[in-house]
Design a protein around this motif. Sequence first.
Motif, mmCIF file in Angstrom:
data_model
loop_
_atom_site.group_PDB
_atom_site.id
_atom_site.type_symbol
_atom_site.label_atom_id
_atom_site.label_comp_id
_atom_site.label_asym_id
_atom_site.label_seq_id
_atom_site.Cartn_x
_atom_site.Cartn_y
_atom_site.Cartn_z
ATOM 1 N N GLU A 385 0.831 -1.196 0.000
ATOM 2 C CA GLU A 385 0.000 0.000 0.000
ATOM 3 C C GLU A 385 0.871 1.254 0.000
ATOM 4 O OE1 GLU A 385 -4.124 -1.034 2.346
ATOM 5 O OE2 GLU A 385 -2.377 -0.433 3.546
ATOM 6 N N VAL A 387 0.874 5.029 1.462
ATOM 7 C CA VAL A 387 0.239 5.720 2.574
ATOM 8 C C VAL A 387 0.616 7.196 2.506
ATOM 9 C CG1 VAL A 387 -0.013 5.874 5.069
ATOM 10 C CG2 VAL A 387 0.355 3.645 3.980
ATOM 11 N N ARG A 459 -4.805 5.483 2.282
ATOM 12 C CA ARG A 459 -4.131 4.243 1.922
ATOM 13 C C ARG A 459 -4.676 3.765 0.573
ATOM 14 N NH1 ARG A 459 -1.336 1.450 5.911
ATOM 15 N NH2 ARG A 459 -1.355 2.481 7.973
#
Length: 467
Positions: A385, A387, A459
């Motif tokens: 992911e 962020v 995210r």
Amino acid sequence: MSGGRWLRGLRPRLILAFTALTLVTAAATATATYVHARNLILDKVQVTLGLQVRETLTQLAPMLDHPLDEQGMTEIMEALDPPSSTDAVAVFLGGKVVHNDERLATAIPAELRRAVAGDRRLAWQRYILDGTPYLAVGTVLTGGGGPEPEVYVVSSLREEQAELDSMARMVVLIVGGALLLAVLLAVLSAGQVLRPVRELGRAARRMAGGDLQVRLRPRGNDELAELAATFNTTAATLDRTLRSARRFAADVSHELRTPLATMMAVAEVLEEESARLDDDLAEASRTVGAETRNLARLVEDLMEISRFDAGAATLSLGELDLATAVEACLRTRGWTDAVRTDLSAGVVASVDPRRFEVIVANLVGNALRHGAPPVELALRREAEEAVIAVTDHGPGLPDGLGERIFERFVKGDAARTRDSGNDGGSGLGLALAWENAHLHGGTLIAGRARDGGAEFTLRLPLDGRHA
């Protein structure tokens, strides 16, 4: 689920109530039956033994010599020993006693002896000796001259006790079986009764999540079926109302674009000419220009929201270096000096560039308008992911606002109102950021920063998975 929370559920409460009712009823019935049977058995033994003693003594009394001596006492003992149920016989006369079992004769309860001597009638008492139940029947032999003897017959209640123990075990088995059956029936019944309630709960949660097409299938003609029909009617009405409202917003936004274009052109001319106007007219022309731009931005945001509501929002995915995209977004809007950045290099994700820019611009713009400097933006990679955290140092979000901050036109308290020096937002920026984040399969959450202020954390999956 904790025990206390589980017990608050309707299903366990119904099961517990049904089971408790069955248990109390079965236990009360079985106990009453056991007590009644016990009393019948013991009364039968007492009456039978008492009659045996009375009849024997009645027949024997005329044949005894009086005043009674030890020989006569022995004759009484032998006459009473043994009825079929007799374990011991004892005859007391003054300080003399004859018996056929010293252990049982000496254990005759003093309370019984006082009752026999005082009332001079047939009396009996049950007692336990060395773990064995016994019944003692006593009376005074009357009708002769001189001292009258006390006569006692002691009978074991082993067989009766064994019968009562067997009955008690049967009572326990019956109550246990009834309880097990009650639990089974309660579980089945609660499942049948609460199935429509569970379906209603699931449907209500889906409707709360935005699925207004959910419907229930009414079963039967009871109150729950009526409730399911009412829910369906409510959902259909709400769906029609919301569709009409969304269509109205989309239509109004579309219709406003043409007059707004004209207003924008006029506002630009006024701003260009403001230098040649006096102070009040110059300020008015600049205000008209700023508010016209705000109105145009609001119309564009409304049209974008309408596309999300209609399910027409789509992604045009492409591989994007997020650090470069963030820098470009800030540079285009003149925010480079106003925002501190900490951007990890090499974070590449499959995103829609235009929609990613909308998310970043709305988060940073919200922090600049409603927070306090410095505004910070950090980009990092965590597992699969990307962020992004946008933090300001203002008063933070009001308590209790939570996820409602992403609802349309929801604003915090006066502490986070826009500064006069910044352009006001449309009230839809965070809602659009949230919608675009979820369209990418990501999340957007709001919270408090460690040093105070508000923090928004985005995210996004790196591989392009999207809703």
